[in-house]
Design a protein around this motif. Structure first.
Motif, short mmCIF file in Angstrom:
data_model
loop_
_atom_site.label_atom_id
_atom_site.label_comp_id
_atom_site.label_asym_id
_atom_site.label_seq_id
_atom_site.Cartn_x
_atom_site.Cartn_y
_atom_site.Cartn_z
N ALA A 197 0.87 -1.34 -0.02
CA ALA A 197 0.11 -0.09 0.04
C ALA A 197 0.77 1.36 -0.11
O ALA A 197 0.40 2.24 -0.63
CB ALA A 197 -0.97 -0.02 1.15
N SER A 198 2.17 1.17 0.82
CA SER A 198 2.71 2.30 0.62
C SER A 198 3.49 2.70 -0.67
O SER A 198 3.79 3.75 -1.12
CB SER A 198 3.82 2.09 1.91
OG SER A 198 4.82 1.13 1.44
N ILE A 199 3.99 1.69 -1.18
CA ILE A 199 4.52 1.85 -2.52
C ILE A 199 3.34 2.25 -3.70
O ILE A 199 3.92 3.33 -4.38
CB ILE A 199 4.88 0.29 -3.07
CG1 ILE A 199 6.07 -0.19 -2.17
CG2 ILE A 199 5.49 0.44 -4.30
CD1 ILE A 199 6.72 -1.50 -2.79
N SER A 200 2.04 1.86 -3.60
CA SER A 200 1.22 2.44 -4.28
C SER A 200 0.90 3.82 -3.91
O SER A 200 0.67 4.89 -5.03
CB SER A 200 -0.19 1.69 -4.13
OG SER A 200 -0.02 0.29 -4.47
N SER A 201 0.97 4.24 -2.61
CA SER A 201 0.78 5.67 -2.34
C SER A 201 1.77 6.67 -2.74
O SER A 201 1.66 7.77 -3.16
CB SER A 201 0.46 5.56 -0.66
OG SER A 201 -0.67 4.85 -0.43
N ILE A 202 3.04 5.90 -2.63
CA ILE A 202 4.11 6.93 -2.92
C ILE A 202 4.08 7.16 -4.40
O ILE A 202 4.69 8.33 -4.73
CB ILE A 202 5.44 6.17 -2.56
CG1 ILE A 202 6.75 7.11 -2.36
CG2 ILE A 202 5.78 5.17 -3.42
CD1 ILE A 202 6.46 8.24 -1.42
N LEU A 203 3.47 6.41 -5.20
CA LEU A 203 3.42 6.73 -6.74
C LEU A 203 2.70 7.85 -6.80
O LEU A 203 2.86 8.81 -7.61
CB LEU A 203 2.76 5.70 -7.55
CG LEU A 203 3.62 4.21 -7.57
CD1 LEU A 203 2.86 3.08 -8.20
CD2 LEU A 203 4.91 4.61 -8.02
N SER A 204 1.47 8.08 -6.12
CA SER A 204 0.79 9.28 -6.14
C SER A 204 1.38 10.47 -5.46
O SER A 204 1.45 11.70 -5.95
CB SER A 204 -0.55 8.96 -5.42
OG SER A 204 -1.55 8.03 -6.25
#
Length: 618
Positions: A74-81
């Protein structure tokens, strides 16, 4: 004549703001926030009460000890945004966040939709957090508040209204509205205090898990389950046991848990609304976003690891996971520390979600898309006082009367839409012609030379046909962006969004059939992936802008495209009822836009240029 008016109306809908940074002397708001203030705002808004509740729910029912992997994904997905926001914060440091970013990239109508839905997200977020604060305090004092209010003011109304008016939640919202009107610096100071206390409590929880945790809880087997089942009259109270080990529910559970945990990282975009109040926004905003997301990941990872080490995952109590975990290991009094941390987290989260709300309203009103009176700035505090009061009263009334559980998904749609538009904007803007370079060439070499610079195989050799067009797609003639290359990227980006929507629908509606080898659906998914890869390769081949920035998104176009896909996929998971509510809210917005905004927008009084980059004419 009628055709002329239709064309003029269409041009208004897609008119873009010029891409010009706001100088310190031009900002009407007070530039008083440093990088630490922005980090505290981001952490306070993102690291709310979810860290005390969500970890237990996901670990018990979806992932077990592998919840730490859920938070990692989830953090990897969020860091993309997050890094997309970071580049835009460095490029366009204004107070409107995704609304402003959409305005300079996509156009006025899309910007209004973005800002209007951001307002909805912030209002629902404020109301829900204030009711959660009231509920948390109520549970600490034995439900005395709810019993008193329910007995005095019972509401026999439809299910979407609360059982009783929550005057405590209303008072809390109005109190923090007053804090926000005092000044951005004072609000940031209060936020830093409560965020610091929250981080201290979370550090205590993490250290406690290291001391009292049992590594065996990460490798449980069936032999560990049997004593609990045999000693319990109600084995269902133990929850689903899974297959044991570190990943008891398989990788399906990990990905389901990651989708839930993704929402735990929502909130960092508050930093992007401080562009006119940060002392050095082009440096502080990117740093604040990246650092706050990293701190939040460490906190979520540490708390979830400590929880699953202290208690076997199937014995976790979802409603009060951490207090019960301390009781399980014999540290009963520590639950009061957890209660204090929960209230501090809710306080900083409430301030964090309320802080950007008036900034977006102010930015839209200042552009004329909302009522001009909402753009009033207090002469002494230099805060958007009218926008703050209006948004605070609206959120307070929602907290007073509405049951907000059914509206949380509606809040998520607005946030995910904003994330998607920011990623799209980064993808498009990086490949656009630099306006300053274009103006310099026009000044130095005249209109004739400019036409030569802008020329491309698409413009000068129409008789060359398809071969010239394809050649310019794969082998651009110049190493710097031109009008033609910008158009190519813009068109390809729109096509990619359409393909990603179709792919997301296929994967969301028929996931098992796709991955099990269904001939039709698997073929469709593979073809979509091939098309997406091909169009992305065309974008990758186009020249990028060389303008220096404090932060740039790496690995274009891959990072923005993955971010857009994740956000679209999560939006498609929403129910039809949520989409119907989303439609109703936007119909209200369209009434305001077409009744007021389109006639009073800034472009009618100040003739902005057609945009800072060259897209196809409307």
């Amino acid at each position: 004549m009628q055709r002329h008016y239709v064309r003029q109306f269409g041009q208004k809908l897609v008119r873009r703001r010029p891409l010009e940074p706001i100088a310190e002397s031009e900002s009407r708001l007070s530039r008083c926030l440093n990088t630490l203030d922005l980090v505290a705002l981001g952490v306070g808004s993102t690291l709310g009460a979810g860290v005390y509740i969500m970890a237990g729910e996901v670990a018990r029912d979806k992932a077990g000890p592998a919840i730490v992997i859920c938070f990692l994904v989830a953090s990897i997905s969020s860091i993309l945004s997050g890094i997309c926001y970071a580049e835009f914060g460095a490029r366009v440091p204004g107070s409107g966040s995704a609304y402003l970013y959409s305005y300079v990239t996509v156009g006025q109508l899309c910007a209004f939709i973005t800002g209007w839905n951001l307002i909805l997200s912030y209002v629902i977020g404020t109301a829900s957090v204030s009711r959660a604060w009231s509920s948390a305090l109520d549970s600490l004092i034995g439900d005395r508040i709810s019993q008193a209010l329910q007995g005095t003011f019972p509401l026999h109304l439809p299910h979407f209204l609360a059982k009783y008016p929550d005057f405590f939640a209303l008072g809390l919202v109005l109190l923090f509205t007053g804090v926000l009107t005092v000044g951005a610096g004072e609000s940031a100071l209060v936020n830093k205090v409560f965020t610091g206390l929250n981080l201290l409590v979370l550090s205590f929880i993490i250290i406690s898990g290291i001391i009292k945790g049992d590594p065996h809880n990460w490798k449980l087997t069936e032999e560990d389950y049997k004593p609990n089942i045999s000693g319990s009259n109600d084995s269902s109270s133990l929850g689903p046991l899974g297959a044991g080990g570190f990943v008891p529910f398989g990788f399906d559970g990990v990905f389901q848990g990651a989708a839930t945990c993704f929402y735990a990282f929502v909130g960092f975009d508050v930093i992007a609304t401080t562009g006119e109040e940060a002392q050095n926004p082009q440096r502080s905003i990117p740093l604040g976003i990246v650092i706050s997301l990293f701190i939040c990941f460490l906190a979520y990872f540490g708390v979830s690891a400590s929880l699953t080490l202290m208690v076997p995952y199937y014995q976790i109590h979802p409603a009060s996971s951490l207090p019960q975990a301390f009781l399980h290991v014999g540290w009963g009094p520590a639950r009061y520390v957890v209660a204090v941390g929960t209230l501090c987290a809710l306080t900083s989260s409430l301030l964090g979600v309320m802080f950007p709300m008036p900034r977006v309203i102010y930015s839209m009103a200042d552009d004329g898309l909302l009522f001009r009176g909402l753009a009033h700035i207090h002469a002494r505090t230099r805060t958007p006082v009218m926008a703050t009061l209006a948004s605070g009263i609206l959120a307070g009334l929602m907290a007073l009367f509405f049951e907000l559980h059914d509206l949380v998904d509606l809040m998520s749609i607005g946030t995910l839409l904003a994330y998607s538009l920011v990623a799209f904007s980064v993808l498009v803007l990086r490949y656009q012609q630099d306006e300053n370079l274009s103006k310099t060439k026009k000044t130095e070499k005249g209109t004739e030379m400019e036409s030569v610079v802008e020329a491309s195989p698409l413009d000068t050799a129409p008789e060359a046909g398809t071969s010239k067009i394809l050649k310019s797609l794969c082998h651009p003639p110049r190493t710097i962006p031109t009008r033609t290359s910008g158009r190519i990227v813009y068109g390809c980006a729109l096509l990619l969004v359409l393909l990603l929507i179709i792919l997301s629908v296929v994967l969301a509606q028929w996931p098992r059939r796709v991955f099990s080898g269904d001939p039709v659906l698997t073929t469709v998914a593979v073809l979509l992936l091939l098309l997406i890869t091909g169009v992305a390769a065309i974008i990758w081949r186009q020249p990028q802008s060389l303008s220096p920035l404090h932060f740039k998104v790496p690995a274009l176009p891959v990072v923005p495209l993955v971010s857009i896909f994740v956000n679209i996929y999560l939006m498609i998971q929403m129910t039809s009822r949520t989409w119907a509510q989303f439609g109703v809210w936007n119909i209200i917005g369209f009434m305001i836009y077409f009744g007021y905004g389109i006639r009073h927008s800034l472009e009618n009084s100040e003739q902005w240029p057609a945009g800072s980059f060259h897209f196809p004419d409307s």
